[in-house]
Design a protein around this motif. Structure first.
Motif, PDB file in Angstrom:
ATOM      1  N   TYR A  56      22.361  28.264 100.437  1.00  0.00           N
ATOM      2  CA  TYR A  56      21.174  28.633  99.988  1.00  0.00           C
ATOM      3  C   TYR A  56      20.548  29.964 100.252  1.00  0.00           C
ATOM      4  O   TYR A  56      20.099  30.840  99.288  1.00  0.00           O
ATOM      5  CB  TYR A  56      20.176  27.804  99.737  1.00  0.00           C
ATOM      6  N   HIS A  57      20.730  30.305 101.624  1.00  0.00           N
ATOM      7  CA  HIS A  57      20.037  31.402 101.894  1.00  0.00           C
ATOM      8  C   HIS A  57      20.869  32.663 101.602  1.00  0.00           C
ATOM      9  O   HIS A  57      20.003  33.656 100.843  1.00  0.00           O
ATOM     10  CB  HIS A  57      20.171  31.588 103.665  1.00  0.00           C
ATOM     11  N   GLN A  58      22.059  32.721 101.466  1.00  0.00           N
ATOM     12  CA  GLN A  58      22.876  33.779 100.635  1.00  0.00           C
ATOM     13  C   GLN A  58      22.408  34.172  99.171  1.00  0.00           C
ATOM     14  O   GLN A  58      22.150  35.204  98.854  1.00  0.00           O
ATOM     15  CB  GLN A  58      24.339  33.559 100.726  1.00  0.00           C
ATOM     16  N   ALA A  59      22.214  33.049  98.463  1.00  0.00           N
ATOM     17  CA  ALA A  59      21.806  33.058  97.186  1.00  0.00           C
ATOM     18  C   ALA A  59      20.308  33.786  97.092  1.00  0.00           C
ATOM     19  O   ALA A  59      20.086  34.347  95.992  1.00  0.00           O
ATOM     20  CB  ALA A  59      21.957  31.696  96.420  1.00  0.00           C
ATOM     21  N   VAL A  60      19.576  33.140  97.859  1.00  0.00           N
ATOM     22  CA  VAL A  60      18.093  33.761  97.928  1.00  0.00           C
ATOM     23  C   VAL A  60      18.421  35.270  98.135  1.00  0.00           C
ATOM     24  O   VAL A  60      17.729  36.086  97.526  1.00  0.00           O
ATOM     25  CB  VAL A  60      17.160  32.885  99.079  1.00  0.00           C
ATOM     26  N   VAL A  61      18.900  35.502  99.214  1.00  0.00           N
ATOM     27  CA  VAL A  61      19.022  37.010  99.590  1.00  0.00           C
ATOM     28  C   VAL A  61      19.601  37.741  98.416  1.00  0.00           C
ATOM     29  O   VAL A  61      18.894  38.950  97.983  1.00  0.00           O
ATOM     30  CB  VAL A  61      19.977  37.300 100.698  1.00  0.00           C
ATOM     31  N   LEU A  62      20.489  37.338  97.779  1.00  0.00           N
ATOM     32  CA  LEU A  62      20.944  37.873  96.365  1.00  0.00           C
ATOM     33  C   LEU A  62      19.981  38.007  95.400  1.00  0.00           C
ATOM     34  O   LEU A  62      19.733  38.802  94.410  1.00  0.00           O
ATOM     35  CB  LEU A  62      22.184  37.322  95.903  1.00  0.00           C
ATOM     36  N   ALA A  63      19.204  36.820  95.141  1.00  0.00           N
ATOM     37  CA  ALA A  63      18.206  37.013  94.106  1.00  0.00           C
ATOM     38  C   ALA A  63      17.050  37.720  94.403  1.00  0.00           C
ATOM     39  O   ALA A  63      16.340  38.346  93.700  1.00  0.00           O
ATOM     40  CB  ALA A  63      17.661  35.521  93.703  1.00  0.00           C
ATOM     41  N   LEU A  64      16.924  38.008  95.594  1.00  0.00           N
ATOM     42  CA  LEU A  64      15.748  38.962  96.214  1.00  0.00           C
ATOM     43  C   LEU A  64      16.135  40.491  95.855  1.00  0.00           C
ATOM     44  O   LEU A  64      15.327  41.335  96.073  1.00  0.00           O
ATOM     45  CB  LEU A  64      15.368  38.822  97.391  1.00  0.00           C
ATOM     46  N   SER A  65      17.364  40.859  95.490  1.00  0.00           N
ATOM     47  CA  SER A  65      17.818  42.191  95.369  1.00  0.00           C
ATOM     48  C   SER A  65      16.895  43.117  94.581  1.00  0.00           C
ATOM     49  O   SER A  65      16.492  44.269  94.736  1.00  0.00           O
ATOM     50  CB  SER A  65      19.147  42.404  94.982  1.00  0.00           C
ATOM     51  N   PRO A  66      16.490  42.586  93.214  1.00  0.00           N
ATOM     52  CA  PRO A  66      15.621  43.261  92.452  1.00  0.00           C
ATOM     53  C   PRO A  66      14.190  43.632  92.986  1.00  0.00           C
ATOM     54  O   PRO A  66      13.748  44.455  92.556  1.00  0.00           O
ATOM     55  CB  PRO A  66      15.642  42.386  91.092  1.00  0.00           C
ATOM     56  N   PHE A  67      13.903  42.915  94.054  1.00  0.00           N
ATOM     57  CA  PHE A  67      12.614  42.987  94.613  1.00  0.00           C
ATOM     58  C   PHE A  67      12.614  44.346  95.708  1.00  0.00           C
ATOM     59  O   PHE A  67      11.303  44.708  96.160  1.00  0.00           O
ATOM     60  CB  PHE A  67      11.943  41.816  95.236  1.00  0.00           C
ATOM     61  N   HIS A  68      13.650  44.722  96.053  1.00  0.00           N
ATOM     62  CA  HIS A  68      13.430  45.674  97.147  1.00  0.00           C
ATOM     63  C   HIS A  68      14.564  46.878  96.896  1.00  0.00           C
ATOM     64  O   HIS A  68      14.845  47.735  97.721  1.00  0.00           O
ATOM     65  CB  HIS A  68      13.395  45.067  98.557  1.00  0.00           C
ATOM     66  N   ASN A  69      15.163  46.857  95.492  1.00  0.00           N
ATOM     67  CA  ASN A  69      15.957  48.171  95.504  1.00  0.00           C
ATOM     68  C   ASN A  69      15.294  48.695  94.067  1.00  0.00           C
ATOM     69  O   ASN A  69      15.257  48.362  93.204  1.00  0.00           O
ATOM     70  CB  ASN A  69      17.269  47.569  95.009  1.00  0.00           C
ATOM     71  N   ALA A  70      15.057  49.821  94.167  1.00  0.00           N
ATOM     72  CA  ALA A  70      14.148  50.669  93.234  1.00  0.00           C
ATOM     73  C   ALA A  70      15.225  50.827  91.934  1.00  0.00           C
ATOM     74  O   ALA A  70      14.796  50.939  90.683  1.00  0.00           O
ATOM     75  CB  ALA A  70      13.874  52.104  93.797  1.00  0.00           C
TER      76      ALA A  70
END
Length: 171
Positions: free
Chosen positions: A154-168
């Protein structure tokens, strides 16, 4: 400090969320508050769409329960194509990120009971003798011999889902 509302009280899911947020935003940069909310789907969702709908519904319900957060996060586990997996949905006031986890093929002996209407967690608890296994290592931990756990996948999927929040580029 970011106020993150976890749309679950499951320790395995909360651990995945906390670890991912710490990695992306810095250790100690987030406060996780867990809330128990309904998914609006069966206890054991089947198929990608039903499972994603459960995660989206949990985020919506968490937003209603705790409207003053910075992020709302849901992890909904399901069965698809004879495998277990999850959808992660993360929302802020202005954005959404979603990611599907890796999948674990399930043995027929387990699938038979799940197809008969039982949820995977209780079936796995019965099979292993581990009480509330879904709140611990899960089927993933059992069938990978502890090399992976429910939380680590699940950790990996959370990291992936966070991508839009820290990449301009997503904005």
């Amino acid at each position: 400090m970011h106020h993150v509302v976890s749309a679950t009280t499951n320790p395995a899911k909360i651990q995945a969320i906390l670890q991912a947020f710490d990695e992306i935003f810095g250790e100690g940069s987030c406060h996780i508050e867990s809330v128990a909310v309904e998914s609006g789907v069966p206890e054991q969702p089947f198929g990608s769409e039903e499972t994603r709908a459960g995660a989206r519904n949990r985020v919506a319900n968490a937003r209603l329960a705790r409207p003053n957060a910075d992020f709302w996060v849901a992890i909904e586990a399901g069965i698809d194509d004879d495998s277990t997996f999850s959808w992660v949905v993360i929302e802020s006031a202005s954005q959404r990120g979603e990611a599907r986890s890796a999948t674990l093929p399930l043995p027929d002996v387990i699938l038979e009971q799940v197809r008969a209407g039982e949820a995977l967690g209780p079936v796995m608890s019965q099979y292993t003798g581990i009480d509330q296994i879904g709140r611990k290592e899960g089927a993933i931990g059992v069938f990978t011999g502890g090399r992976l756990t429910r939380s680590s996948v699940y950790h990996q999927a959370v990291v992936l889902a966070l991508s839009p929040f820290h990449n301009a580029i997503y904005r």
